[in-house]
Design an enzyme around this catalytic site. Structure first.
Site, PDB file in Angstrom:
ATOM      1  N   CYS A   1     -67.097 -16.389  32.887  1.00 35.47           N
ATOM      2  CA  CYS A   1     -67.216 -16.310  31.432  1.00 35.47           C
ATOM      3  C   CYS A   1     -66.067 -16.968  30.693  1.00 35.47           C
ATOM      4  O   CYS A   1     -66.167 -17.220  29.493  1.00 35.47           O
ATOM      5  CB  CYS A   1     -67.359 -14.853  31.003  1.00 35.47           C
ATOM      6  SG  CYS A   1     -68.731 -13.989  31.797  1.00 35.47           S
TER       7      CYS A   1
ATOM      8  N   HIS B   1     -65.855 -14.644  23.657  1.00 32.02           N
ATOM      9  CA  HIS B   1     -66.959 -14.610  24.611  1.00 32.02           C
ATOM     10  C   HIS B   1     -67.883 -13.465  24.220  1.00 32.02           C
ATOM     11  O   HIS B   1     -67.431 -12.350  23.972  1.00 32.02           O
ATOM     12  CB  HIS B   1     -66.403 -14.417  26.027  1.00 32.02           C
ATOM     13  CG  HIS B   1     -67.420 -13.995  27.029  1.00 32.02           C
ATOM     14  ND1 HIS B   1     -68.629 -14.644  27.177  1.00 32.02           N
ATOM     15  CD2 HIS B   1     -67.423 -12.978  27.933  1.00 32.02           C
ATOM     16  CE1 HIS B   1     -69.330 -14.054  28.128  1.00 32.02           C
ATOM     17  NE2 HIS B   1     -68.625 -13.039  28.590  1.00 32.02           N
TER      18      HIS B   1
ATOM     19  N   ASN C   1     -75.252 -11.835  26.978  1.00 33.44           N
ATOM     20  CA  ASN C   1     -74.074 -12.460  27.586  1.00 33.44           C
ATOM     21  C   ASN C   1     -74.544 -13.675  28.380  1.00 33.44           C
ATOM     22  O   ASN C   1     -75.170 -13.542  29.425  1.00 33.44           O
ATOM     23  CB  ASN C   1     -73.381 -11.451  28.502  1.00 33.44           C
ATOM     24  CG  ASN C   1     -72.110 -11.991  29.145  1.00 33.44           C
ATOM     25  OD1 ASN C   1     -71.852 -13.187  29.114  1.00 33.44           O
ATOM     26  ND2 ASN C   1     -71.336 -11.104  29.756  1.00 33.44           N
TER      27      ASN C   1
END
Length: 329
Positions: free
Chosen positions: A123, A256, A286
């Site tokens: 990520c 993020h 996500n």
């Protein structure tokens, strides 16, 4: 030889989401068929996620990257042949090798022999990729970089584990960085601590043609939450100090898009008003390395992010990795 007055600037952004939009209710109905219970209320309360997009069975990560890249190239109004560096941040590549970046280069029809490679920092991957591209441009090695975050995380989810399968989605985002005498990427800060590898991982590997271990994502949610909130604040402050700015100078925070609670906690610690944080996790879920460039493109195209504004991007992911960059758009 490095040129002291050379910088890299974002001259175009793009993104792409697969057409299959899966709401929490859609997902709950799918999971119920295999005996896994969840609900829209349960997911929203814990994550802020309302929907996510899943790639079609024949859609690869490079295909998602291709669509996002085309949009970024169009926005930048450049000839694709001028791109002499392609970096793709992904944890879900098409193949073990060649890299997704090389596949993308070919699909874009770029024949100039420029460098192309993948970065694997989960990520945090897009933050790592921006820092790498900026360094190469500032050093004079390259002039125009296509930097992409692209993921098909739906392929590595265990849909019997409701604590993870409700969190992730697929998508791609891209930016074009180009050499300039005007400052663009002002600073970057990157870190990793491999001692935390076990709290977020996909531990399988290929050996003699078969997968050994688990090919599914595993996560200790509470451990990830605690570590993420801690390191995101520190790396953001570090990047701001390098840029000789304070949090009050930031027009937009793009974290993020992992979990709304982590994002809001980080913003509060930095004393950045929540209305100055770009939030797309509700609709995208996500998307790992794709989440920051996806959110960046959304905010550019809807007019929130304007030329001359300061943008702080930050990410944290498996490895454990974390990073941030301050960008004058």
């Amino acid at each position: 030889m490095a040129q002291s007055n050379l910088y890299s600037r974002v001259i175009g952004t793009g993104s792409y989401l697969p057409p299959d939009r899966v709401t929490n209710q859609d997902l709950a109905e799918r999971l119920a068929k295999q005996g896994v219970e969840t609900s829209d209320e349960w997911i929203v309360a814990r994550t802020g996620i309302h929907a996510r997009h899943f790639a079609a069975p024949d859609q690869t990560t490079s295909e998602l990257a291709l669509q996002a890249s085309r949009h970024a190239i169009e926005a930048a109004d450049i000839d694709p042949q001028s791109i002499d560096l392609i970096i793709v941040a992904t944890s879900t590549p098409d193949f073990v090798f060649p890299s997704t970046a090389c596949l993308l280069q070919n699909k874009l029809g770029i024949k100039n022999g420029g460098a192309a490679f993948d970065i694997q920092a989960v990520c945090s991957g897009f933050a790592y990729a921006v820092a790498m591209a900026d360094s190469l441009i500032r050093g004079g090695s390259n002039r125009t970089a296509l930097v992409v975050g692209a993921e098909t995380f739906s392929r590595i989810l265990d849909f019997n584990d409701r604590t993870t399968c409700v969190l992730f989605g697929d998508g791609a985002g891209a930016v074009i960085l180009q050499a300039s005498d005007e400052p663009g990427v002002l600073s970057s800060a990157l870190h990793a601590d491999g001692s935390h590898a076990n709290i977020l991982c996909t531990p399988g590997n290929v050996n003699k043609g078969v997968i050994e271990g688990s090919a599914f994502l595993h996560m200790d949610g509470q451990a990830v939450f605690k570590l993420a909130v801690k390191v995101l604040e520190k790396v953001a402050v570090e990047a701001l100090e390098k840029a000789q700015l304070s949090a009050s100078d930031i027009d937009w925070l793009i974290p993020h898009q992992a979990n709304i609670r982590i994002m809001e906690s980080t913003a509060r610690k930095l004393h950045v008003p929540l209305e100055r944080m770009v939030v797309t996790v509700g609709e995208h879920g996500n998307t790992s390395a794709a989440s920051i460039p996806l959110a960046f493109d959304v905010a550019v195209r809807d007019g929130r992010i304007k030329r001359g504004q300061h943008v702080l991007i930050e990410g944290v992911g498996g490895g454990f990795t974390w990073g941030a960059s301050v960008i004058r758009y």
